[in-house]
Design an enzyme around this catalytic site. Structure first.
Site, PDB file in Angstrom:
ATOM      1  N   ASP A  88     -26.889  41.213 -12.272  1.00 39.88           N
ATOM      2  CA  ASP A  88     -27.815  41.356 -13.349  1.00 39.88           C
ATOM      3  C   ASP A  88     -28.035  40.051 -13.646  1.00 39.88           C
ATOM      4  O   ASP A  88     -27.415  39.043 -14.010  1.00 39.88           O
ATOM      5  CB  ASP A  88     -26.991  42.172 -14.518  1.00 39.88           C
ATOM      6  CG  ASP A  88     -27.679  42.214 -15.742  1.00 39.88           C
ATOM      7  OD1 ASP A  88     -28.985  41.468 -15.874  1.00 39.88           O
ATOM      8  OD2 ASP A  88     -27.359  42.880 -16.404  1.00 39.88           O
ATOM      9  N   HIS A  89     -29.403  40.027 -13.579  1.00 40.83           N
ATOM     10  CA  HIS A  89     -29.993  38.399 -13.724  1.00 40.83           C
ATOM     11  C   HIS A  89     -30.084  38.009 -15.307  1.00 40.83           C
ATOM     12  O   HIS A  89     -30.425  36.875 -15.746  1.00 40.83           O
ATOM     13  CB  HIS A  89     -31.435  38.241 -13.223  1.00 40.83           C
ATOM     14  CG  HIS A  89     -31.694  36.991 -12.457  1.00 40.83           C
ATOM     15  ND1 HIS A  89     -30.849  35.858 -12.808  1.00 40.83           N
ATOM     16  CD2 HIS A  89     -32.870  36.424 -11.821  1.00 40.83           C
ATOM     17  CE1 HIS A  89     -31.306  34.840 -12.398  1.00 40.83           C
ATOM     18  NE2 HIS A  89     -32.533  35.143 -11.700  1.00 40.83           N
ATOM     19  N   ARG A  90     -29.793  38.959 -16.267  1.00 36.12           N
ATOM     20  CA  ARG A  90     -29.638  38.578 -17.761  1.00 36.12           C
ATOM     21  C   ARG A  90     -28.477  37.741 -17.938  1.00 36.12           C
ATOM     22  O   ARG A  90     -28.479  36.795 -18.768  1.00 36.12           O
ATOM     23  CB  ARG A  90     -29.575  39.675 -18.657  1.00 36.12           C
ATOM     24  CG  ARG A  90     -30.862  40.472 -18.529  1.00 36.12           C
ATOM     25  CD  ARG A  90     -30.608  41.959 -19.250  1.00 36.12           C
ATOM     26  NE  ARG A  90     -29.527  42.583 -18.738  1.00 36.12           N
ATOM     27  CZ  ARG A  90     -29.159  44.032 -19.363  1.00 36.12           C
ATOM     28  NH1 ARG A  90     -29.696  44.152 -20.214  1.00 36.12           N
ATOM     29  NH2 ARG A  90     -28.130  44.331 -18.711  1.00 36.12           N
TER      30      ARG A  90
END
Length: 483
Positions: free
Chosen positions: A453-455
């Site tokens: 998850d690139h968040r």
């Protein structure tokens, strides 16, 4: 939630419980008792399937089964009564047994008596124009929520709404619309045929596919073309065979209702794919030393009776990588706009079952020794294959492993399990030419893919986790030096 009630007649009713967190319905897969059977407190009476797993339900009291309220295959809302038990000591009603054995397609509903003048007018079954005709055998329909409708009455209403040209509100015949099923109407549209001009040959005046093709044949005949002026004799052209019209035959299709685990998978994967921004990175690694270690561990007395395979060492390598990079073990709290750092690792293992893909997890996997991890993996896989995984076993996961290599697949781009930050896909381990100590040699090689998850996981962190996992598999002695 209260799951049982008792009335003055000595009947106790058992309601569908919420066997998971927030589930609203479950499908009855199998009844283990029938009307008239004696049951005891704690006895399993049925198996139900929720959106998460198949669960056996025990009855919480003693008595004689007086009624089964729903047949197998029915989806029941949480809180609805599913079984009644006579706890007064009397026998169950004799007439109730055949009813349970017949397993009606819909729950019992109030009887609707016909008016006297209607009793002498039995109404035959009308042709159904929705779908592909009337099945010869009886069909099961999922009961609608809300008001109940008797089966015979609902069938009549279904046929009546499907047939065009019914009487209008003043008792006069409405304008007749050609009777044809949806596939036939589409065929007519594709061929440019007006159904109003077609003579029907089917039963009850229904237009068939053959009728449409017959009406289209004259219209599609090529118009005569004026002969050209005399010139050189043209080359003879062989006539082409007519191209058959496309077939849309429902008999060659199978429709499978989306429910239970499959419905949950679809909802979760769509939600994950369109909520968390996925990034996937790949690395190909020489796992020859890991494969040698697997063979050595199989002979180790501490691993006796345990299943030792490459997945076990992949799981241990990932746990070591997470220990070195703990920030990857987190989740995103949208409501609070916070990153939730987990100080424990519940390691999920994606398992393919007859009911679909499920992801049970090993609680506190980071605290387990290699033998303990092997034991937990073996129990997890065996339970999943038997379809006995509990909803609790699939809750609270933090990171997941999916082993696509067992299918001979090199790798893939896995989708995150909802609520988790990373998932590791393990590809097939194959003998390949590899540069080892300056020479090309045959080595055991596999490809790993890590989606995150690139968040909350940036490229640097994700790369470190993947690189550390690969490093441990390439040099298994790091299980000791890095642990």
């Amino acid at each position: 939630m209260t799951t049982m009630t008792e009335n003055a007649s000595g009947l106790r009713e058992f309601k569908m419980p919420d066997v998971g967190e927030g589930l609203t319905e479950a499908e009855i897969l199998k009844w283990y008792v029938q009307v008239g059977d004696t049951v005891t407190d704690g006895q399993v009476v049925c198996e139900v399937e929720t959106a998460k797993a198949a669960v056996e339900l025990p009855i919480p009291f003693n008595g004689v089964v007086a009624g089964l309220h729903f047949p197998e295959g029915t989806t029941v809302d949480v809180g609805q009564v599913i079984i009644a038990v006579d706890v007064s000591g009397g026998a169950a009603p004799a007439q109730a047994a055949p009813a349970a054995a017949q397993a009606p397609a819909v729950p019992a509903a109030p009887v609707v008596e016909a008016a006297p003048e209607e009793e002498a007018k039995p109404e035959g079954r009308k042709p159904v124009l929705v779908g592909y005709g009337v099945a010869e055998s009886s069909t099961k329909r999922r009961p609608r929520k809300g008001a109940e409708v008797p089966a015979q009455q609902s069938e009549t209403l279904y046929a009546a709404t499907a047939i065009q040209g019914e009487l209008n509100g003043h008792g006069h015949a409405a304008q007749q619309r050609p009777l044809a099923k949806p596939p036939v109407r589409k065929l007519a549209k594709d061929l440019g045929v007006d159904l109003a001009t077609v003579t029907p040959s089917g039963p009850d005046g229904i237009i068939t596919r053959e009728d449409v093709h017959a009406a289209a044949a004259p219209a599609q005949a090529p118009a005569p073309v004026a002969a050209p002026a005399p010139q050189e004799a043209p080359a003879r052209v062989q006539p082409q065979a007519p191209v058959p019209a496309a077939s849309y035959d429902g008999a060659r299709e199978t429709r499978i209702p989306v429910k239970g685990v499959r419905k949950a998978i679809a909802t979760a994967m769509v939600g994950s794919a369109f909520t968390a921004p996925h990034v996937t990175e790949f690395v190909t690694v020489d796992v020859t030393r890991t494969m040698r270690l697997v063979e050595e561990l199989k002979q180790d007395k501490d691993m006796h009776g345990l299943r030792v395979n490459p997945l076990l060492l992949v799981a241990k390598a990932l746990l070591v990588a997470i220990k070195r990079n703990p920030a990857v073990n987190a989740s995103w709290d949208e409501a609070g706009q916070e990153i939730v750092q987990k100080h424990y690792v519940n390691l999920g293992i994606a398992a393919a079952t007859p009911r679909g893909l499920i992801v049970p997890n090993i609680k506190d996997a980071h605290t387990r020794t290699l033998p303990q991890l092997a034991e937990s993996l073996g129990e997890l896989v065996a339970t999943a294959r038997e379809g006995k995984t509990s909803p609790a076993a699939m809750q609270g996961g933090t990171v997941t492993i999916t082993n696509v290599g067992v299918f001979g697949v090199d790798t893939g781009t896995p989708i995150l399990n909802p609520g988790e930050s990373a998932i590791l896909a393990v590809g097939a381990i194959k003998l390949q030419p590899w540069v080892h100590k300056g020479k090309v040699k045959p080595r055991q090689v596999t490809t790993l893919a890590l989606s995150f998850d690139h968040r909350l996981v940036d490229g640097e962190l994700g790369s470190k986790v993947l690189a550390d996992t690969a490093a441990v598999l390439e040099q298994p002695k790091r299980l000791i030096t890095w642990a």
